[in-house]
Motif scaffolding. Structure first.
Motif, short mmCIF file in Angstrom:
data_model
loop_
_atom_site.label_atom_id
_atom_site.label_comp_id
_atom_site.label_asym_id
_atom_site.label_seq_id
_atom_site.Cartn_x
_atom_site.Cartn_y
_atom_site.Cartn_z
N PHE A 106 1.01 -1.23 -0.09
CA PHE A 106 -0.21 -0.16 0.16
C PHE A 106 1.35 0.99 0.35
O PHE A 106 0.47 2.06 -0.26
CB PHE A 106 -0.99 -0.27 0.91
N THR A 107 2.40 1.10 0.39
CA THR A 107 3.48 2.26 0.43
C THR A 107 4.42 2.09 -0.36
O THR A 107 5.38 3.22 -0.04
CB THR A 107 2.98 2.94 2.16
N ALA A 157 -5.83 3.77 -1.93
CA ALA A 157 -5.99 2.66 -2.12
C ALA A 157 -7.89 2.58 -2.30
O ALA A 157 -8.61 3.53 -2.27
CB ALA A 157 -6.35 2.11 -0.96
N PHE A 161 -7.53 -2.57 -1.55
CA PHE A 161 -8.08 -3.66 -0.16
C PHE A 161 -9.55 -3.92 -0.21
O PHE A 161 -10.45 -3.39 -0.95
CB PHE A 161 -8.42 -2.63 0.88
N VAL A 194 -6.50 -6.64 6.61
CA VAL A 194 -6.48 -5.31 6.10
C VAL A 194 -7.55 -4.32 6.39
O VAL A 194 -8.75 -5.30 5.87
CB VAL A 194 -5.65 -4.46 5.09
N LEU A 228 -5.50 1.68 7.14
CA LEU A 228 -4.82 2.56 6.22
C LEU A 228 -4.95 3.64 6.28
O LEU A 228 -3.98 4.79 5.92
CB LEU A 228 -5.62 1.58 4.73
N VAL A 253 -2.28 6.72 4.03
CA VAL A 253 -3.06 5.81 2.70
C VAL A 253 -4.16 6.36 2.58
O VAL A 253 -5.58 6.18 3.22
CB VAL A 253 -2.71 4.49 2.54
#
Length: 240
Positions: A9-10, A79, A104, A116, A121, A126
């Motif tokens: 995600f990052t 995301a 996600f 998750v 997030l 995010v």
């Protein structure tokens, strides 16, 4: 992107791969089969770090249109919430969804918890794209919004970016395998960022976001779809 643990995600390398997939493959494809108009990007000039993009949902075109219309700096780590029971049930779909959309899983059944969460997030910095109707509209009408997106933004004290996607249902309705021929007109309209008022209930914030999207659609459908097609704005399923 604030300093945080690095995962898909990052991760900068994952972000670079997504950039190639999104801007080198997906955006040129979608822009080649539709005629895209993007309005309101100037309203995003002061948006930084975490935020929640909230949009109406009528077509599989919605996500690539929004991600392609966003400035790169805002789309880089975005995301996308995707239905766990559809996009994460088959490994090929799961992999492609993660690659193209940094997706996600969103559990629509309330039965299976996932590893998750949107809240996790967002707390990690995010930014999220959420469709609060929960599923694609069958007829293009705008249904009621679930309060989750507003609640997330309010609790994290981040702005909501309201977005109206116009014409996507007509171009690629639910149940169709490919957009209609002839490059049908579609549009993405960004509204002014919204933040929850002190003491504002999440249902009130949700309705304010929904009303902003309705207004964006009503004010811009004619420009995007053509003067003779203004009736093709987002119809409301339950105006209140």
């Amino acid at each position: 992107m604030p300093a945080t643990m690095r995962d898909r995600f990052t991760s900068r390398s994952h972000a670079a791969a997504r950039f190639v997939a999104q801007r080198g493959l997906l955006k040129p494809l979608v822009w080649s089969v539709t005629s895209v108009t993007v309005l309101g990007r100037e309203r995003l000039a002061d948006v930084e770090d975490s935020y929640v993009v909230v949009a109406n949902h009528t077509s599989h075109l919605d996500t690539p249109l929004i991600m392609g219309a966003l400035p790169r700096r805002l789309a880089r780590y975005l995301a996308v919430g995707a239905a766990a029971d559809y996009f994460f049930d088959v490994w090929r779909r799961r992999g492609l969804t993660a690659l193209f959309f940094n997706a996600f899983p969103v559990d629509r059944t309330g039965v299976n918890a996932r590893g998750v969460s949107a809240k996790t997030l967002l707390n990690r910095g995010v930014p999220l794209l959420i469709f609060p109707e929960g599923t694609r509209s069958r007829d293009g009408s705008l249904g009621p919004f679930k309060p989750g997106a507003a609640a997330l933004a309010s609790s994290a004290e981040v702005p909501v970016l309201p977005v109206a996607v116009i014409g996507a249902h007509a171009a690629h309705p639910r149940g169709s395998n490919w957009p209609k021929p002839g490059r049908p007109p579609v549009g993405v309209v960004f509204g002014e960022p919204l933040t929850a008022f002190p003491g504002e209930l999440r249902c009130e914030f949700t309705e304010r976001i929904r009303s902003a999207i309705v207004t964006l659609a009503e004010e811009n459908s004619g420009r995007i779809l053509g003067v003779s097609e203004t009736s093709r704005r987002i119809p409301e399923g339950d105006r209140s």
